[in-house]
Design a protein around this motif. Sequence first.
Motif: not given
Length: 174
Positions: A95, A97-101, A103-104, A107
């Motif tokens: 969660e 590391w899924n913040q804006e910027g 996302e890669d 994922k």
Amino acid sequence: MLKNVLKRISQLSIKAGDSIFSEEQIESEWIGNKPAEIDAIEATEKNLGIKLPQDYKDFLLITNGFAAIRNNIEPRFETVDCIDYLINIDSDAIEIWNQEGLEDVGKELARAILIGGIEEEQYFLIIPPKSPADDWKYWKFASWIPGEDPYENLIDYFTNVLEALETEGKNQPI
């Protein structure tokens, strides 16, 4: 080759006194475990719904887990029955590391299998290929590393650890 690298890591770690090792580990100069059984590896693959990479299976057939080294800068590698998808162990990390910027990375973490560092500050992750043409990814991932620390494979990682141990040994006072 991997077994020789792990043996040398064991010897240098024990000599350096990086951790508290058992008498058996000290006498055998081995900080790994007994090899995993093929049935246990296959059961884990079935539970995960994926075929693990061959170099990781080779590692498990040498040692089913490996102690943390370098004063716990490196993760402890888990036994095959303890590994799981990171999302099942630490969904908060995904969660974050899924913040804006970011996302890669998020994922990739969502697909990652945690093979080292459960309940530690650093993880060792293997990430399945997205397609048959892709390779597995190998990441050391820690709160104190700004992102992933990638390796080509397990031998690359353990060779890097061995080189660091050898360098540290040379810098120790006599």
